[in-house]
Scaffold this motif. Structure first.
Motif, PDB file in Angstrom:
ATOM      1  N   MET A   1       0.831  -1.207   0.000  1.00 20.99           N
ATOM      2  CA  MET A   1       0.000   0.000   0.000  1.00 20.99           C
ATOM      3  C   MET A   1       0.863   1.253   0.000  1.00 20.99           C
ATOM      4  SD  MET A   1      -1.750   0.497   3.774  1.00 20.99           S
ATOM      5  CE  MET A   1      -2.397  -1.138   3.907  1.00 20.99           C
ATOM      6  N   ASN A   2       0.271   2.285  -0.566  1.00 20.38           N
ATOM      7  CA  ASN A   2       0.880   3.607  -0.608  1.00 20.38           C
ATOM      8  C   ASN A   2       0.208   4.452   0.475  1.00 20.38           C
ATOM      9  OD1 ASN A   2       2.666   5.444  -1.912  1.00 20.38           O
ATOM     10  ND2 ASN A   2       0.866   6.481  -2.749  1.00 20.38           N
ATOM     11  N   VAL A   3       0.993   5.134   1.297  1.00 16.97           N
ATOM     12  CA  VAL A   3       0.463   5.921   2.410  1.00 16.97           C
ATOM     13  C   VAL A   3       0.962   7.352   2.265  1.00 16.97           C
ATOM     14  CG1 VAL A   3       0.350   6.135   4.916  1.00 16.97           C
ATOM     15  CG2 VAL A   3       0.539   3.888   3.885  1.00 16.97           C
ATOM     16  N   THR A   4       0.035   8.326   2.389  1.00 16.49           N
ATOM     17  CA  THR A   4       0.372   9.739   2.307  1.00 16.49           C
ATOM     18  C   THR A   4      -0.232  10.469   3.501  1.00 16.49           C
ATOM     19  OG1 THR A   4       0.279   9.611  -0.101  1.00 16.49           O
ATOM     20  CG2 THR A   4       0.277  11.805   0.862  1.00 16.49           C
TER      21      THR A   4
ATOM     22  N   MET B   1      -3.741   3.709  -0.210  1.00 12.31           N
ATOM     23  CA  MET B   1      -4.163   3.125  -1.480  1.00 12.31           C
ATOM     24  C   MET B   1      -3.433   1.801  -1.631  1.00 12.31           C
ATOM     25  SD  MET B   1      -4.050   4.686  -5.339  1.00 12.31           S
ATOM     26  CE  MET B   1      -2.280   4.737  -5.469  1.00 12.31           C
ATOM     27  N   GLY B   2      -4.218   0.723  -1.719  1.00 15.97           N
ATOM     28  CA  GLY B   2      -3.636  -0.592  -1.947  1.00 15.97           C
ATOM     29  C   GLY B   2      -3.251  -0.740  -3.405  1.00 15.97           C
ATOM     30  N   THR B   3      -2.549  -1.819  -3.698  1.00 12.02           N
ATOM     31  CA  THR B   3      -2.102  -2.061  -5.064  1.00 12.02           C
ATOM     32  C   THR B   3      -3.275  -2.146  -6.031  1.00 12.02           C
ATOM     33  OG1 THR B   3      -0.279  -3.305  -4.110  1.00 12.02           O
ATOM     34  CG2 THR B   3      -0.605  -3.527  -6.463  1.00 12.02           C
ATOM     35  N   TYR B   4      -4.391  -2.710  -5.576  1.00 13.57           N
ATOM     36  CA  TYR B   4      -5.554  -2.897  -6.446  1.00 13.57           C
ATOM     37  C   TYR B   4      -6.789  -2.164  -5.933  1.00 13.57           C
ATOM     38  CZ  TYR B   4      -2.499  -6.540  -8.142  1.00 13.57           C
ATOM     39  OH  TYR B   4      -1.414  -7.208  -8.648  1.00 13.57           O
ATOM     40  N   THR B   5      -6.606  -1.108  -5.137  1.00 11.49           N
ATOM     41  CA  THR B   5      -7.749  -0.367  -4.603  1.00 11.49           C
ATOM     42  C   THR B   5      -7.622   1.108  -4.933  1.00 11.49           C
ATOM     43  OG1 THR B   5      -6.677   0.067  -2.487  1.00 11.49           O
ATOM     44  CG2 THR B   5      -7.979  -1.953  -2.643  1.00 11.49           C
ATOM     45  N   ARG B   6      -8.732   1.796  -4.800  1.00  9.70           N
ATOM     46  CA  ARG B   6      -8.742   3.250  -4.993  1.00  9.70           C
ATOM     47  C   ARG B   6      -8.230   3.927  -3.730  1.00  9.70           C
ATOM     48  NH1 ARG B   6     -13.793   5.487  -8.142  1.00  9.70           N
ATOM     49  NH2 ARG B   6     -13.269   4.566 -10.144  1.00  9.70           N
ATOM     50  N   PRO B   7      -7.744   5.153  -3.868  1.00 14.01           N
ATOM     51  CA  PRO B   7      -7.283   5.864  -2.667  1.00 14.01           C
ATOM     52  C   PRO B   7      -8.443   6.186  -1.724  1.00 14.01           C
ATOM     53  CG  PRO B   7      -6.964   7.205  -4.661  1.00 14.01           C
ATOM     54  CD  PRO B   7      -7.518   5.901  -5.093  1.00 14.01           C
ATOM     55  N   THR B   8      -8.175   6.043  -0.440  1.00 15.10           N
ATOM     56  CA  THR B   8      -9.151   6.328   0.603  1.00 15.10           C
ATOM     57  C   THR B   8      -8.479   7.193   1.662  1.00 15.10           C
ATOM     58  OG1 THR B   8     -10.199   4.179   0.257  1.00 15.10           O
ATOM     59  CG2 THR B   8     -10.687   5.297   2.318  1.00 15.10           C
ATOM     60  N   VAL B   9      -9.160   8.233   2.099  1.00  8.40           N
ATOM     61  CA  VAL B   9      -8.620   9.096   3.151  1.00  8.40           C
ATOM     62  C   VAL B   9      -9.202   8.644   4.480  1.00  8.40           C
ATOM     63  CG1 VAL B   9      -8.454  11.444   4.050  1.00  8.40           C
ATOM     64  CG2 VAL B   9      -8.310  11.046   1.592  1.00  8.40           C
TER      65      VAL B   9
END
Length: 167
Positions: A61-64, A93-101
């Protein structure tokens, strides 16, 4: 002949200017590298500065850390009736998911919809720390862009729906 000398001089000045730009860009790229090192994990805790983005390979996952949406914590050196709360906006945002805040708070208060932990894609993301605390003289506005968060990510046990996110 005079025109050739002027053109040659301008060409040399341009090349010298390019060389000077390369030398000044080198420290900036080193600063960016050290900025990413602020997100180093210590004892499973992930640290991010405001605006920093990190791909966590072990969680796919990508974390911002987008910013702070609310900071009503009691300033240092002031006696307050209520300790207050800070709410961080963490975009995942997971590899196969949309970004979620996700809105992760510094303390739990279900009545005000503040939660220190939320689930995303089979993982529980828990806030550990939001720094710095507001100061009595500058307030929250003086801290804009200087916030840093610490959080953990753990595999959710017994999650029937891996894409579940508590809102």
């Amino acid at each position: 002949m005079f025109h050739k000398a002027i053109i040659f001089s301008l060409g040399m000045l341009t090349l010298a200017g390019c060389d000077a730009q390369k030398k000044t860009k080198t420290p900036d790229s080193a600063a960016n590298t050290s900025g990413t090192k602020s997100s180093v994990q210590k004892e499973g805790i992930i640290y991010l500065n405001q605006g920093e983005n990190k791909f966590l390979k072990e969680y796919d996952m990508n974390v911002t850390f987008k910013g702070i949406s609310e900071d009503s914590r009691c300033p240092e050196g002031v006696n307050c009736i209520w300790a207050g709360v800070a709410v961080a906006q963490i975009e995942v945002m997971g590899t196969y998911t949309r970004p979620t805040v996700l809105l992760l708070a510094s303390s739990d208060n279900a009545g005000r919809n503040y939660y220190m932990s939320q689930e995303f894609n089979g993982y529980t993301i828990s806030m550990k720390e939001i720094t710095p605390f507001p100061k009595s003289d500058g307030g929250v506005k003086a801290l804009e862009g200087k916030y840093k968060v610490a959080f953990t990510i753990k595999k959710t046990e017994g999650s029937a729906n891996p894409d579940a996110t508590r809102k």
